[in-house]
Design an enzyme around this catalytic site. Structure first.
Site, PDB file in Angstrom:
ATOM      1  N   ASP A 299      -1.084  15.074   4.734  1.00 60.65           N
ATOM      2  CA  ASP A 299      -0.013  15.737   5.484  1.00 60.65           C
ATOM      3  C   ASP A 299      -0.072  17.259   5.330  1.00 60.65           C
ATOM      4  OD1 ASP A 299       2.523  15.884   6.994  1.00 60.65           O
ATOM      5  OD2 ASP A 299       3.345  16.510   5.055  1.00 60.65           O
TER       6      ASP A 299
ATOM      7  N   MET B 299       1.991  -2.308  -8.800  1.00 57.35           N
ATOM      8  CA  MET B 299       2.333  -1.809  -7.460  1.00 57.35           C
ATOM      9  C   MET B 299       2.835  -0.369  -7.516  1.00 57.35           C
ATOM     10  SD  MET B 299       1.266  -4.237  -5.713  1.00 57.35           S
ATOM     11  CE  MET B 299       1.621  -3.446  -4.168  1.00 57.35           C
TER      12      MET B 299
END
Length: 159
Positions: free
Chosen positions: A129, A114
């Site tokens: 972004d 993960m």
């Protein structure tokens, strides 16, 4: 033998798996993903002419920070001791993409998949972004685990 979901208890409620009895082992996980964009956007990343700064350096830092903070983002993840995180970015002019790879490692009782996946996802979001002012059509795709080593289940290779 039927596999059961380890993060669900006998009543169907979420739980955090107790890994206290497991042995510490060396564990490594590698994840990959890509962000596709307009050719001009990729060119500006390569030239370093994005107004917000050096896109890949910031994305690398963001990916490392994401790996370190995975347990804060994903409810059932354990806080684990991370021994290393490496990020790699490949500019692909033919496909107008940045391909991202993260390798995370630990010595512990539970895997680090993960953390490597989170590193790739956040690095891709950081690229988005930083470039969205000139290219809102970017696409983040194919985030996946490609290799893991260590633990009871041993080696997994997807590619």
């Amino acid at each position: 033998m039927e596999e059961k979901l380890t993060h669900i208890d006998e009543n169907g409620r979420p739980r955090m798996v107790n890994v206290g009895e497991k042995a510490d082992t060396k564990r490594i996980a590698v994840a990959k993903g890509s962000i596709y964009m307009a050719p001009e956007t990729l060119k500006r990343i390569e030239e370093g002419s994005i107004a917000k700064g050096d896109v890949l350096s910031v994305a690398q830092t963001a990916g490392i920070m994401a790996a370190k903070n995975t347990a804060s983002n994903i409810p059932m993840c354990h806080n684990i001791f991370i021994t290393g995180v490496d990020m790699d970015f490949q500019l692909d002019e033919e496909k107008s993409a940045v391909h991202i790879e993260a390798q995370a490692s630990t010595i512990g009782k539970t895997g680090i998949e993960m953390e490597s996946l989170n590193a790739v996802a956040i690095a891709a979001l950081t690229i988005y972004d930083m470039c969205k002012a000139i290219d809102r059509g970017m696409r983040i795709t194919d985030i996946r685990l490609v290799r893991k080593e260590g633990g009871k289940s041993g080696v997994f290779i997807a590619e």
